[in-house]
Design a protein around this motif. Structure first.
Motif, short mmCIF file in Angstrom:
data_model
loop_
_atom_site.label_atom_id
_atom_site.label_comp_id
_atom_site.label_asym_id
_atom_site.label_seq_id
_atom_site.Cartn_x
_atom_site.Cartn_y
_atom_site.Cartn_z
N TRP A 1 0.84 -1.20 0.00
CA TRP A 1 0.00 0.00 0.00
C TRP A 1 0.87 1.25 0.00
O TRP A 1 0.58 2.22 -0.71
CB TRP A 1 -0.93 0.00 1.22
CG TRP A 1 -1.63 1.30 1.38
CD1 TRP A 1 -2.71 1.74 0.68
CD2 TRP A 1 -1.29 2.34 2.30
NE1 TRP A 1 -3.04 2.99 1.10
CE2 TRP A 1 -2.20 3.39 2.10
CE3 TRP A 1 -0.31 2.48 3.26
CZ2 TRP A 1 -2.15 4.56 2.83
CZ3 TRP A 1 -0.27 3.64 4.00
CH2 TRP A 1 -1.18 4.66 3.78
N GLY B 1 -4.89 6.73 -3.84
CA GLY B 1 -5.57 7.92 -3.31
C GLY B 1 -6.25 7.68 -1.98
O GLY B 1 -5.85 6.84 -1.17
N TRP B 2 -7.32 8.48 -1.76
CA TRP B 2 -8.04 8.42 -0.48
C TRP B 2 -8.80 7.12 -0.30
O TRP B 2 -9.00 6.65 0.82
CB TRP B 2 -8.99 9.60 -0.35
CG TRP B 2 -8.24 10.87 -0.09
CD1 TRP B 2 -8.01 11.87 -0.98
CD2 TRP B 2 -7.60 11.26 1.12
NE1 TRP B 2 -7.26 12.86 -0.40
CE2 TRP B 2 -6.99 12.50 0.89
CE3 TRP B 2 -7.46 10.67 2.36
CZ2 TRP B 2 -6.27 13.16 1.88
CZ3 TRP B 2 -6.74 11.33 3.34
CH2 TRP B 2 -6.16 12.57 3.10
N SER C 1 2.23 2.15 -3.43
CA SER C 1 1.25 2.65 -4.40
C SER C 1 0.30 3.67 -3.80
O SER C 1 -0.82 3.82 -4.29
CB SER C 1 0.47 1.47 -4.98
OG SER C 1 -0.29 0.87 -3.95
N VAL C 2 0.71 4.39 -2.77
CA VAL C 2 -0.21 5.30 -2.07
C VAL C 2 -0.68 6.43 -2.97
O VAL C 2 -1.83 6.87 -2.87
CB VAL C 2 0.43 5.82 -0.76
CG1 VAL C 2 1.56 6.79 -1.04
CG2 VAL C 2 -0.61 6.48 0.12
N ARG C 3 0.14 6.90 -3.88
CA ARG C 3 -0.28 7.99 -4.77
C ARG C 3 -1.30 7.52 -5.79
O ARG C 3 -2.20 8.28 -6.16
CB ARG C 3 0.93 8.58 -5.48
CG ARG C 3 1.79 9.38 -4.56
CD ARG C 3 2.82 10.18 -5.30
NE ARG C 3 3.59 10.97 -4.35
CZ ARG C 3 4.89 11.11 -4.40
NH1 ARG C 3 5.58 10.51 -5.36
NH2 ARG C 3 5.51 11.84 -3.51
N GLU C 4 -1.19 6.30 -6.25
CA GLU C 4 -2.12 5.80 -7.26
C GLU C 4 -3.49 5.47 -6.67
O GLU C 4 -4.50 5.66 -7.32
CB GLU C 4 -1.56 4.55 -7.95
CG GLU C 4 -0.41 4.84 -8.89
CD GLU C 4 0.92 4.86 -8.17
OE1 GLU C 4 1.01 4.35 -7.03
OE2 GLU C 4 1.88 5.39 -8.75
N PHE D 1 -6.35 4.83 1.10
CA PHE D 1 -6.09 5.18 2.50
C PHE D 1 -7.20 4.66 3.41
O PHE D 1 -6.93 4.11 4.48
CB PHE D 1 -5.97 6.70 2.64
CG PHE D 1 -5.75 7.15 4.06
CD1 PHE D 1 -4.52 7.00 4.65
CD2 PHE D 1 -6.79 7.68 4.80
CE1 PHE D 1 -4.31 7.41 5.96
CE2 PHE D 1 -6.60 8.08 6.10
CZ PHE D 1 -5.35 7.94 6.68
#
Length: 135
Positions: free
Chosen positions: A87, A95-96, A90-93, A99
Motif C-alpha cells: 500500500w 488515493g483516499w 502505491s499510495v499515490r495511485e 487510505f
C-alpha cells in the motif's frame, strides 16, 4: 510451422530460457558441492552441533501451546507488514480510497491484537499468584 506457433514461441522464449538457466544452476551447485564438499567421517562428525553447544536430551521436546500461538500471531502481523508495504508503494495511485481501505485493514488487525491481549494470548509465562501478607 504455422504462424500461431511461431508467435507463441517468440512470446515465451524468455520464460523457457529462464527455466533452463535455473535448472542448470541447480545442477551446477549440486555437482560442485558433491565434488568440493568434505568427506571426513568420525564420531564427532555425526553429532548435532548448535550454537557451540553439544546437544543434550531428546530432540522430541514438547513446547507449550503458547509458543505456537505467539508464532502464528507473528506470522499474521508479518503478513500485515507486507500488505502495508504494498500500500505504501502505491499510495499515490490509490488515493483516499486506498487510505480508507488501509485504515479499515489496520483497525481490524488492531481489534484482533486488543482481543489477543485481553484473552492472554500474548503472555509468555503464567501469572504469578499473589501471596496474602496476612497468612
Amino acid at each position: 510451422m504455422s504462424q500461431d506457433a511461431a508467435s507463441s514461441i517468440a512470446q515465451h522464449w524468455a520464460v523457457a530460457l529462464f527455466v533452463i538457466a535455473v535448472f542448470g544452476l541447480c545442477v551446477f551447485m549440486m555437482g560442485a558441492s558433491s565434488l568440493l564438499g568434505g568427506r571426513s567421517k568420525g564420531r564427532s562428525k555425526s553429532l548435532p552441533f548448535e550454537s557451540g553447544i553439544i546437544g543434550a536430551g531428546s530432540a522430541r521436546q514438547r513446547f507449550s501451546v503458547k509458543f505456537y500461538l505467539v508464532a502464528m500471531l507473528f506470522v499474521i502481523f508479518d503478513i500485515e507488514a507486507v500488505f502495508l508495504f504494498a500500500w505504501a508503494v502505491s499510495v499515490r495511485e490509490v488515493g483516499w480510497a486506498g487510505f480508507a481501505g488501509a485504515a479499515v485493514f489496520i483497525a481490524i488487525l488492531l481489534a484482533g491484537l486488543v482481543y489477543d491481549s485481553r484473552v492472554g494470548a500474548l503472555e509468555w509465562a503464567p501469572k504469578r499468584k499473589m501471596r496474602d501478607p496476612g497468612s
